[in-house]
Enzyme design. Structure first.
Site, PDB file in Angstrom:
ATOM      1  N   ASP A 196     -59.678  22.939 106.657  1.00  0.00           N
ATOM      2  CA  ASP A 196     -59.794  24.358 106.302  1.00  0.00           C
ATOM      3  C   ASP A 196     -60.271  24.496 104.848  1.00  0.00           C
ATOM      4  O   ASP A 196     -61.123  25.328 104.530  1.00  0.00           O
ATOM      5  CB  ASP A 196     -58.442  25.043 106.485  1.00  0.00           C
ATOM      6  CG  ASP A 196     -57.859  24.759 107.860  1.00  0.00           C
ATOM      7  OD1 ASP A 196     -58.502  25.139 108.856  1.00  0.00           O
ATOM      8  OD2 ASP A 196     -56.795  24.116 107.939  1.00  0.00           O
ATOM      9  N   HIS A 211     -51.894  25.776 109.497  1.00  0.00           N
ATOM     10  CA  HIS A 211     -53.224  25.444 110.019  1.00  0.00           C
ATOM     11  C   HIS A 211     -53.386  26.204 111.334  1.00  0.00           C
ATOM     12  O   HIS A 211     -53.205  25.664 112.418  1.00  0.00           O
ATOM     13  CB  HIS A 211     -53.383  23.944 110.239  1.00  0.00           C
ATOM     14  CG  HIS A 211     -54.618  23.627 111.051  1.00  0.00           C
ATOM     15  ND1 HIS A 211     -55.880  23.815 110.564  1.00  0.00           N
ATOM     16  CD2 HIS A 211     -54.769  23.187 112.324  1.00  0.00           C
ATOM     17  CE1 HIS A 211     -56.754  23.500 111.501  1.00  0.00           C
ATOM     18  NE2 HIS A 211     -56.119  23.114 112.574  1.00  0.00           N
TER      19      HIS A 211
HETATM   20  P1  NAX Z   1     -58.715  14.289 122.131  1.00  0.00           P
HETATM   21  O1  NAX Z   1     -58.102  14.951 123.308  1.00  0.00           O
HETATM   22  O2  NAX Z   1     -60.129  13.858 122.158  1.00  0.00           O
HETATM   23  O3  NAX Z   1     -57.847  12.988 121.786  1.00  0.00           O
HETATM   24  C1  NAX Z   1     -56.461  12.999 121.715  1.00  0.00           C
HETATM   25  C2  NAX Z   1     -55.991  11.593 122.068  1.00  0.00           C
HETATM   26  O4  NAX Z   1     -54.591  11.520 121.852  1.00  0.00           O
HETATM   27  C3  NAX Z   1     -56.246  11.197 123.531  1.00  0.00           C
HETATM   28  O5  NAX Z   1     -56.951   9.976 123.565  1.00  0.00           O
HETATM   29  C4  NAX Z   1     -54.838  11.077 124.097  1.00  0.00           C
HETATM   30  O6  NAX Z   1     -54.748  10.037 125.076  1.00  0.00           O
HETATM   31  C5  NAX Z   1     -54.048  10.711 122.850  1.00  0.00           C
HETATM   32  N1  NAX Z   1     -52.611  10.947 122.960  1.00  0.00           N
HETATM   33  C6  NAX Z   1     -51.970  11.951 123.618  1.00  0.00           C
HETATM   34  N2  NAX Z   1     -50.646  11.780 123.527  1.00  0.00           N
HETATM   35  C7  NAX Z   1     -50.437  10.667 122.788  1.00  0.00           C
HETATM   36  C8  NAX Z   1     -49.278   9.981 122.378  1.00  0.00           C
HETATM   37  N3  NAX Z   1     -48.057  10.399 122.725  1.00  0.00           N
HETATM   38  N4  NAX Z   1     -49.433   8.874 121.623  1.00  0.00           N
HETATM   39  C9  NAX Z   1     -50.651   8.429 121.302  1.00  0.00           C
HETATM   40  N5  NAX Z   1     -51.785   9.032 121.677  1.00  0.00           N
HETATM   41  C10 NAX Z   1     -51.686  10.129 122.416  1.00  0.00           C
HETATM   42  O7  NAX Z   1     -58.414  15.252 120.902  1.00  0.00           O
HETATM   43  P2  NAX Z   1     -59.119  15.283 119.463  1.00  0.00           P
HETATM   44  O8  NAX Z   1     -60.317  16.153 119.512  1.00  0.00           O
HETATM   45  O9  NAX Z   1     -59.266  13.884 118.967  1.00  0.00           O
HETATM   46  O10 NAX Z   1     -58.027  16.072 118.624  1.00  0.00           O
HETATM   47  C11 NAX Z   1     -56.762  15.522 118.346  1.00  0.00           C
HETATM   48  C12 NAX Z   1     -55.830  16.577 117.770  1.00  0.00           C
HETATM   49  O11 NAX Z   1     -56.320  17.063 116.533  1.00  0.00           O
HETATM   50  C13 NAX Z   1     -55.666  17.814 118.651  1.00  0.00           C
HETATM   51  O12 NAX Z   1     -54.278  18.148 118.695  1.00  0.00           O
HETATM   52  C14 NAX Z   1     -56.435  18.879 117.906  1.00  0.00           C
HETATM   53  O13 NAX Z   1     -55.955  20.163 118.185  1.00  0.00           O
HETATM   54  C15 NAX Z   1     -56.169  18.475 116.485  1.00  0.00           C
HETATM   55  N6  NAX Z   1     -57.052  19.024 115.460  1.00  0.00           N
HETATM   56  C16 NAX Z   1     -56.498  19.315 114.248  1.00  0.00           C
HETATM   57  C17 NAX Z   1     -57.246  19.789 113.196  1.00  0.00           C
HETATM   58  C18 NAX Z   1     -56.632  20.096 111.861  1.00  0.00           C
HETATM   59  O14 NAX Z   1     -57.361  20.574 110.995  1.00  0.00           O
HETATM   60  N7  NAX Z   1     -55.348  19.868 111.602  1.00  0.00           N
HETATM   61  C19 NAX Z   1     -58.712  20.035 113.356  1.00  0.00           C
HETATM   62  C20 NAX Z   1     -59.317  19.275 114.489  1.00  0.00           C
HETATM   63  C21 NAX Z   1     -58.477  19.187 115.743  1.00  0.00           C
HETATM   64  O15 NAX Z   1     -58.626  20.383 116.457  1.00  0.00           O
END
Ligand code: NAX
Length: 327
Positions: free
Chosen positions: A159, A187
């Protein structure tokens, strides 16, 4: 030679993980003199995909990469970790209420916090990226009573970087000329990007833009940028999120420049009237691997209202996870 620093990345097979791991391996997280050992944590169904990423990491022949191990067990993945990047989270799916989302994420971040408590290195630094990031960080912190609370942080650097970029375009100045940007609060769409302390060429940014632009264009553009990226790209922010995670940890470890600060969501000490204990974004300076909330800023009425609104949302989230027994 320097011993490797162990960096644990959860959600390693996801899209942010894919963008993040190569930058860590190339030395951008901790600097060009620090070798890294990567521990990748995934759910069992995604371990094979993580193995594929590990093969590509090997093919990068990164001189600083001391090794990669893959786990589906949090206790093992965080054992000895110096830096933990908690990226994997449970996304909101159709029909899911907020309570369901918080509960599902509690099921991820409480055990991970516990594993960090049990096995991470004494100097552990935690960055939560997975949403709802602030409250997930709060859950992890609560599950780790033996780790100093201030080691648990959540990411608002994306952000912050979005705000720098919007202001840079508006004033036609390079981002390098902008200092003292601040994101306050959660966020989420209630976050407050504050231009009343930001400086451009030594002058306050809010005085160099129209008030209407600040209120009706800048703030909503920054707050809704994630949705705009999804609309354009057909997928959520990944490389920019990974880049911000790199920036967050790099700044935490290596320090902010004199006369500047950054934004991090950190446990509140009550500064600026933010409820103590919640993980809220503040302006912070960093030095010697530690951060401090910038003190003494004057908060005008406009800012006060927006900070209070975002903090109120965080307090609600805290109360909701407390009611679920997650704190
Ligand atoms: P993806 O869905 O591509 O990847 C998430 C991964 O996490 C998957 O491979 C899944 O198998 C794995 N996972 C789920 N549960 C797990 C666990 N208990 N232990 C280990 N791995 C696990 O999501 P992606 O685009 O990479 O985003 C990841 C996270 O970042 C999401 O929650 C998203 O909302 C968040 N974001 C946060 C942002 C921020 O500024 N704070 C911005 C970007 C993003 O939106």
């Amino acid at each position: 030679s320097t011993p490797p620093v162990t960096v644990t990345v959860t959600g390693a097979a996801g899209q942010i993980g894919y963008a993040l791991l190569f930058r860590i391996a190339s030395g951008q997280l901790l600097g060009p003199d620090t070798p890294v050992k990567l521990n990748l944590l995934e759910i069992p169904q995604a371990v094979k995909a993580a193995e594929g990423t590990a093969m590509e990491l090997a093919d990068g022949a990164f001189p600083l990469l001391a090794g990669v191990d893959i786990f589906d067990d949090a206790t093992k993945a965080f054992d000895g970790a110096n830096v933990a990047l908690l990226v994997g989270a449970r996304p909101r799916t159709k029909g899911m209420e907020r309570g369901d989302l918080l509960e599902a994420n509690g099921g991820i971040f409480a055990p991970q916090g516990k594993a960090i408590n049990e096995g991470a290195a004494d100097d552990i630094k935690v960055l939560v990226v997975g949403n709802p990031a602030n409250t997930n960080a709060l859950i992890a912190k609560s599950a780790a009573p033996d780790v100093p609370a201030e080691r648990f942080t959540a990411m608002t650097r994306l952000d912050h970087n979005r705000a720098l970029s919007q202001l840079s375009a508006k004033l036609s100045v390079p981002v390098s000329e902008i200092t003292k940007m601040t994101i306050w609060g959660n966020h989420s769409a209630t976050q407050y990007p504050d231009l009343y302390h930001t400086e451009v060429g030594g002058k306050i940014a809010a005085e160099q833009v129209e008030e209407s632009w600040l209120r009706d264009t800048f703030i909503p553009t920054v707050a809704k940028r994630g949705a705009a990226i999804i609309e354009a790209r057909g997928a959520s922010s990944a490389a920019s999120a990974a880049s911000a995670a790199i920036d967050h940890v790099y700044t935490w470890v290596n320090g902010t420049a004199d006369g500047d600060w950054t934004s991090m969501a950190v446990p509140s000490d009550g500064s600026y009237g933010v409820a103590e204990g919640i993980i809220s974004s503040f302006p912070v300076t960093t030095a010697n691997g530690a951060y401090e909330i910038v003190q003494g800023l004057e908060i005008n009425d406009f800012s006060r209202e927006r900070i209070d609104a975002s903090v109120a949302e965080l307090v609600e989230e805290r109360d909701a996870v407390k009611a679920l027994g997650l704190l």
